[in-house]
Design an enzyme around this catalytic site. Structure first.
Site, PDB file in Angstrom:
ATOM      1  N   ARG A  33      -2.614  -1.828  11.273  1.00  0.00           N
ATOM      2  CA  ARG A  33      -3.808  -0.971  11.344  1.00  0.00           C
ATOM      3  C   ARG A  33      -4.499  -0.893   9.985  1.00  0.00           C
ATOM      4  O   ARG A  33      -5.570  -0.277   9.862  1.00  0.00           O
ATOM      5  CB  ARG A  33      -3.434   0.451  11.774  1.00  0.00           C
TER       6      ARG A  33
ATOM      7  N   LYS B 239       8.654  -6.676   1.486  1.00  0.00           N
ATOM      8  CA  LYS B 239       8.579  -5.526   0.572  1.00  0.00           C
ATOM      9  C   LYS B 239       9.580  -5.588  -0.587  1.00  0.00           C
ATOM     10  O   LYS B 239       9.305  -5.042  -1.660  1.00  0.00           O
ATOM     11  CB  LYS B 239       8.799  -4.227   1.339  1.00  0.00           C
TER      12      LYS B 239
ATOM     13  N   ASN C  65       4.921  -1.713  -1.709  1.00  0.00           N
ATOM     14  CA  ASN C  65       4.016  -1.923  -0.576  1.00  0.00           C
ATOM     15  C   ASN C  65       2.583  -2.190  -1.027  1.00  0.00           C
ATOM     16  O   ASN C  65       1.701  -2.346  -0.207  1.00  0.00           O
ATOM     17  CB  ASN C  65       4.085  -0.762   0.429  1.00  0.00           C
TER      18      ASN C  65
ATOM     19  N   ASP D 138       4.495   4.749  -0.104  1.00  0.00           N
ATOM     20  CA  ASP D 138       5.035   5.380   1.109  1.00  0.00           C
ATOM     21  C   ASP D 138       5.548   6.793   0.824  1.00  0.00           C
ATOM     22  O   ASP D 138       5.425   7.683   1.677  1.00  0.00           O
ATOM     23  CB  ASP D 138       6.178   4.535   1.697  1.00  0.00           C
TER      24      ASP D 138
ATOM     25  N   GLY E 217      18.394   8.170   9.739  1.00  0.00           N
ATOM     26  CA  GLY E 217      18.010   6.794   9.410  1.00  0.00           C
ATOM     27  C   GLY E 217      18.192   6.495   7.944  1.00  0.00           C
ATOM     28  O   GLY E 217      17.993   7.374   7.084  1.00  0.00           O
TER      29      GLY E 217
ATOM     30  N   ALA F  27      12.142   2.791   5.493  1.00  0.00           N
ATOM     31  CA  ALA F  27      11.319   4.008   5.465  1.00  0.00           C
ATOM     32  C   ALA F  27      12.116   5.154   4.847  1.00  0.00           C
ATOM     33  O   ALA F  27      11.581   5.943   4.053  1.00  0.00           O
ATOM     34  CB  ALA F  27      10.870   4.373   6.874  1.00  0.00           C
TER      35      ALA F  27
END
Ligand code: NAP
Length: 280
Positions: free
Chosen positions: A21, A71, A92, A108, A134, A138
């Site tokens: 996007r 990355k 990034n 991020d 997680g 991320a």
């Protein structure tokens, strides 16, 4: 940096990258600010990353975003790495400096924190324990961001406990690793819950998690943005918890990169949100 005499090029380098996007976000800002430039898709296979990154200067790019799977590998191609990106262990964003050297950044962490602040302007990382699900890419940015903002206790739950333990050992400070089986106990008394796994994303398995032990005032954040409301966020909203979806992180991480390339700090407006939501 753009001036009206120059055409400024930027893009997103990844493989695959067609789903990104980022062109819609950056080209919206280029139009909004009447700038002369464009943001393009840069599909680059892993074995061509070196040639592609070194070619940015010759092609006249102000820089580019770097996404999966480049990355980490792209870091070795930088002349300079921002200290925050070095801590996160991934970049990034690449900026081609005026002297042609390459600088690597990771926005991020900024995007994540700003998405929480957009939802709750008085949000504080030290308001209470934080539970993070997680331990992937991320999560690295999220953990560094939370620690930098002063979180005092971060409970890190991951399916592969060894990865959570490795991150807790690497980052230290307030991070403690918890087995995946104890993720519901880890919600006790938490002020913030963050899902940074891919569970709940369109096409992936759902996240199995009872929120019974989570205080109702706790902020619940899912970094997934397809769908915009994951089953986790729907369950949190239904029991009265405030929620934040992953779109804010995606939009906000783009702001510092755009500012470096185009010399204008853009805003995340309702219009931009609607534009990107329509693509999800
Ligand atoms: P990643 O590095 O591949 O990490 C995936 C994480 O999900 C790992 O912790 C993994 O656990 C866990 N996981 C995967 N399948 C699982 C399962 N069946 N059961 C339990 N845990 C499972 O991915 P990532 O780059 O961190 O991305 C994670 C999510 O964040 C994606 O949905 C991505 O779209 C989203 N994201 C959003 C933004 C944003 O701007 N909003 C930015 C980055 C990422 P193991 O360690 O055990 O494999």
């Amino acid at each position: 940096m753009a001036t009206d005499k120059h055409y400024t090029l930027a893009g997103v380098m990844g493989w695959p990258v067609a789903h990104s996007r980022s062109p819609a976000i950056h080209n919206h800002w280029i139009r909004q600010h009447g700038l002369n430039g464009s943001y393009v898709l840069l599909p680059v296979q892993p074995d061509r990353l070196g040639d592609a990154v070194r070619g940015l200067r010759a092609l006249g790019f102000a820089g580019c975003n770097i996404t999966i799977p480049h990355k980490v590998a792209a870091m070795a191609l930088m002349d300079r790495i921002d200290p925050l990106a070095a801590r996160i262990g991934a970049i990034n964003t690449i900026v081609v400096e005026a002297d042609g050297t390459l600088a690597g950044y990771n926005n991020d962490a900024y995007g994540f924190i700003q998405s929480l602040l957009d939802a709750q302007p008085d949000w504080r990382a030290d308001a209470g324990p934080v539970t993070v699900l997680g331990a992937g890419g991320a999560a690295r940015a999220i953990l560094v961001a939370l620690a930098e903002r002063g979180a005092k206790e971060i409970r890190l739950c991951n399916r592969s406990l060894d990865k959570a333990q490795a991150l807790a050992a690497e980052f230290g400070g307030p991070i403690r690793a918890y087995p995946w089986e104890q993720r519901e106990e880890a919600l006790e008394g938490a002020a913030l819950l963050v899902n940074s796994t891919s569970l709940g994303m369109k096409g992936q398995e759902p996240l199995t998690l009872s929120l019974a032990r989570l205080p109702r005032h706790a902020l619940v954040c899912d970094v997934i943005y397809v769908p915009l409301e994951t089953p986790l966020l729907a369950a949190a909203r239904e029991r009265g918890n405030p929620t934040v979806n992953g779109l804010g992180m995606l939009l906000n991480q783009a702001r510092p990169a755009f500012a470096r390339w185009f010399g204008v700090t853009p805003e995340v407006t309702p219009e931009l949100r609607r534009l990107i939501e329509a693509t999800l």
